[in-house]
Write a protein that holds these residues in place. Structure first.
Motif, PDB file in Angstrom:
ATOM      1  N   ALA A 161       0.877  -1.169   0.000  1.00 40.90           N
ATOM      2  CA  ALA A 161       0.000   0.000   0.000  1.00 40.90           C
ATOM      3  C   ALA A 161       0.915   1.219   0.000  1.00 40.90           C
ATOM      4  N   THR A 162       0.580   2.214  -0.816  1.00 39.12           N
ATOM      5  CA  THR A 162       1.416   3.401  -0.944  1.00 39.12           C
ATOM      6  C   THR A 162       0.655   4.598  -0.380  1.00 39.12           C
ATOM      7  N   PHE A 163       1.371   5.420   0.369  1.00 36.82           N
ATOM      8  CA  PHE A 163       0.786   6.621   0.959  1.00 36.82           C
ATOM      9  C   PHE A 163       1.533   7.830   0.432  1.00 36.82           C
ATOM     10  N   ARG A 164       0.812   8.942   0.305  1.00 30.85           N
ATOM     11  CA  ARG A 164       1.462  10.198  -0.047  1.00 30.85           C
ATOM     12  C   ARG A 164       0.744  11.343   0.650  1.00 30.85           C
ATOM     13  N   CYS A 165       1.525  12.377   0.882  1.00 27.16           N
ATOM     14  CA  CYS A 165       1.014  13.570   1.545  1.00 27.16           C
ATOM     15  C   CYS A 165       1.348  14.748   0.638  1.00 27.16           C
ATOM     16  N   ILE A 166       0.346  15.550   0.336  1.00 23.45           N
ATOM     17  CA  ILE A 166       0.534  16.664  -0.600  1.00 23.45           C
ATOM     18  C   ILE A 166       0.112  17.964   0.068  1.00 23.45           C
ATOM     19  N   VAL A 167       0.965  18.963  -0.072  1.00 24.21           N
ATOM     20  CA  VAL A 167       0.625  20.308   0.382  1.00 24.21           C
ATOM     21  C   VAL A 167       1.026  21.272  -0.730  1.00 24.21           C
ATOM     22  N   ARG A 168       0.162  22.230  -1.002  1.00 23.82           N
ATOM     23  CA  ARG A 168       0.456  23.260  -1.995  1.00 23.82           C
ATOM     24  C   ARG A 168       0.691  24.565  -1.247  1.00 23.82           C
ATOM     25  N   GLY A 169       1.853  25.143  -1.466  1.00 27.20           N
ATOM     26  CA  GLY A 169       2.167  26.390  -0.778  1.00 27.20           C
ATOM     27  C   GLY A 169       3.073  27.271  -1.609  1.00 27.20           C
ATOM     28  N   ASP A 170       3.164  28.519  -1.196  1.00 24.99           N
ATOM     29  CA  ASP A 170       4.023  29.482  -1.868  1.00 24.99           C
ATOM     30  C   ASP A 170       4.553  30.457  -0.826  1.00 24.99           C
ATOM     31  N   GLY A 171       5.606  31.118  -1.153  1.00 25.96           N
ATOM     32  CA  GLY A 171       6.178  32.117  -0.265  1.00 25.96           C
ATOM     33  C   GLY A 171       6.902  33.170  -1.076  1.00 25.96           C
ATOM     34  N   VAL A 172       6.882  34.401  -0.584  1.00 25.33           N
ATOM     35  CA  VAL A 172       7.594  35.482  -1.258  1.00 25.33           C
ATOM     36  C   VAL A 172       7.815  36.631  -0.273  1.00 25.33           C
ATOM     37  N   LEU A 173       8.942  37.282  -0.416  1.00 21.24           N
ATOM     38  CA  LEU A 173       9.238  38.493   0.344  1.00 21.24           C
ATOM     39  C   LEU A 173       8.586  39.639  -0.407  1.00 21.24           C
ATOM     40  N   LEU A 174       7.533  40.239   0.165  1.00 26.74           N
ATOM     41  CA  LEU A 174       6.763  41.251  -0.558  1.00 26.74           C
ATOM     42  C   LEU A 174       7.549  42.521  -0.823  1.00 26.74           C
ATOM     43  N   ASP A 175       8.316  42.990   0.141  1.00 28.44           N
ATOM     44  CA  ASP A 175       9.125  44.190  -0.065  1.00 28.44           C
ATOM     45  C   ASP A 175      10.562  43.745  -0.282  1.00 28.44           C
ATOM     46  N   GLN A 176      10.964  43.675  -1.542  1.00 27.75           N
ATOM     47  CA  GLN A 176      12.310  43.220  -1.874  1.00 27.75           C
ATOM     48  C   GLN A 176      13.285  44.380  -2.045  1.00 27.75           C
ATOM     49  N   THR A 177      12.898  45.545  -1.529  1.00 27.12           N
ATOM     50  CA  THR A 177      13.781  46.705  -1.628  1.00 27.12           C
ATOM     51  C   THR A 177      14.607  46.909  -0.364  1.00 27.12           C
ATOM     52  N   GLY A 178      14.424  46.055   0.620  1.00 28.44           N
ATOM     53  CA  GLY A 178      15.256  46.224   1.795  1.00 28.44           C
ATOM     54  C   GLY A 178      14.640  45.832   3.119  1.00 28.44           C
ATOM     55  N   ALA A 179      13.492  45.157   3.116  1.00 24.06           N
ATOM     56  CA  ALA A 179      12.895  44.728   4.384  1.00 24.06           C
ATOM     57  C   ALA A 179      13.776  43.708   5.077  1.00 24.06           C
ATOM     58  N   VAL A 180      14.407  42.843   4.282  1.00 24.17           N
ATOM     59  CA  VAL A 180      15.340  41.839   4.801  1.00 24.17           C
ATOM     60  C   VAL A 180      16.581  41.885   3.915  1.00 24.17           C
ATOM     61  N   LYS A 181      17.731  41.991   4.539  1.00 26.08           N
ATOM     62  CA  LYS A 181      18.992  42.058   3.790  1.00 26.08           C
ATOM     63  C   LYS A 181      19.912  40.916   4.228  1.00 26.08           C
ATOM     64  N   HIS A 182      20.891  40.622   3.378  1.00 28.21           N
ATOM     65  CA  HIS A 182      21.794  39.506   3.683  1.00 28.21           C
ATOM     66  C   HIS A 182      23.261  39.934   3.655  1.00 28.21           C
ATOM     67  N   PHE A 183      24.053  39.111   4.330  1.00 27.48           N
ATOM     68  CA  PHE A 183      25.507  39.191   4.272  1.00 27.48           C
ATOM     69  C   PHE A 183      25.952  38.164   3.247  1.00 27.48           C
ATOM     70  N   ILE A 184      26.893  38.554   2.395  1.00 25.90           N
ATOM     71  CA  ILE A 184      27.453  37.601   1.444  1.00 25.90           C
ATOM     72  C   ILE A 184      28.967  37.577   1.632  1.00 25.90           C
ATOM     73  N   GLY A 185      29.505  36.374   1.635  1.00 23.30           N
ATOM     74  CA  GLY A 185      30.949  36.218   1.842  1.00 23.30           C
ATOM     75  C   GLY A 185      31.740  36.763   0.655  1.00 23.30           C
ATOM     76  N   GLY A 186      32.748  37.568   0.949  1.00 25.16           N
ATOM     77  CA  GLY A 186      33.584  38.159  -0.093  1.00 25.16           C
ATOM     78  C   GLY A 186      34.557  37.150  -0.668  1.00 25.16           C
ATOM     79  N   ALA A 187      34.871  37.296  -1.924  1.00 25.11           N
ATOM     80  CA  ALA A 187      35.825  36.409  -2.595  1.00 25.11           C
ATOM     81  C   ALA A 187      37.240  36.738  -2.145  1.00 25.11           C
ATOM     82  N   SER A 188      38.087  35.718  -2.130  1.00 25.88           N
ATOM     83  CA  SER A 188      39.483  35.958  -1.731  1.00 25.88           C
ATOM     84  C   SER A 188      40.363  36.121  -2.926  1.00 25.88           C
TER      85      SER A 188
END
Length: 188
Positions: A161-188
């Protein structure tokens, strides 16, 4: 309790799969991950191969404008190994940036709570290893409920017998102009 066991395992598997996409998803046939949506706050020095300094974290904190930075939903996001590195950092006053939470309060960096997720990149050259900002600007939508299905026919030739679980979802950062910012490692 087979039903309880299957529910627990399916819930973990679906949660882990969706969680991965909510952090690093591309937005093409999967949610747009928060780390995918963030804007650049700070790039690390080229001499340290992707590792941040206490000053980098302070700069990242202040790269987010005051309304987002001062929000009650402002927080840090990184993986556990990255947090272990942060715990050892001291500011110019020789005090640790990380403050342990007491009596149920969250751990903090520069007064803001810290969340960890194993899907955030490790510190490395070109890696977005730390994010900071107003996390309430990231929206998650679940379309419909969770479907749990059983098929006695799918693996008929193996008597399974095979079972599966399905969920449909989405996600997005609505304000992509600076609500959340990141640190990125610099190249050597």
């Amino acid at each position: 309790d087979l039903e309880g066991y299957l529910s627990m395992q399916a819930g973990r598997a679906v949660g882990n799969a969706l969680g991965t996409h909510l952090i690093t998803g591309t937005g093409s046939s999967q949610p747009t991950g928060i780390m995918t949506s963030t804007t650049l706050g700070v790039t690390g020095a080229t001499s340290v191969a992707g590792v941040f300094t206490a000053d980098n974290l302070i700069d990242l904190y202040y790269s987010v404008i005051a309304p987002y930075r001062n929000s009650g939903s402002a927080a840090w996001l990184m993986r556990d190994a990255t947090l272990a590195t942060v715990r050892k950092l001291k500011g110019s006053d020789n005090n640790y940036l990380w403050v342990p939470g007491l009596a149920g309060a969250p751990d903090t960096i520069l007064g803001k709570p810290v969340a960890t997720d194993p899907n955030v990149a490790a510190t490395a050259i070109g890696a977005k290893s730390v994010a900071f900002g107003d996390m309430s600007a990231y929206y998650v939508r679940l379309a419909g409920g969770i479907r749990f299905e059983r098929s006695d026919d799918f693996a008929f030739n193996t008597d399974q017998a095979t079972f599966r679980c399905i969920v449909r979802g989405d996600g997005v950062l609505l304000d992509q102009t600076g609500a959340v910012k990141h640190f990125i490692g610099g190249a050597s």
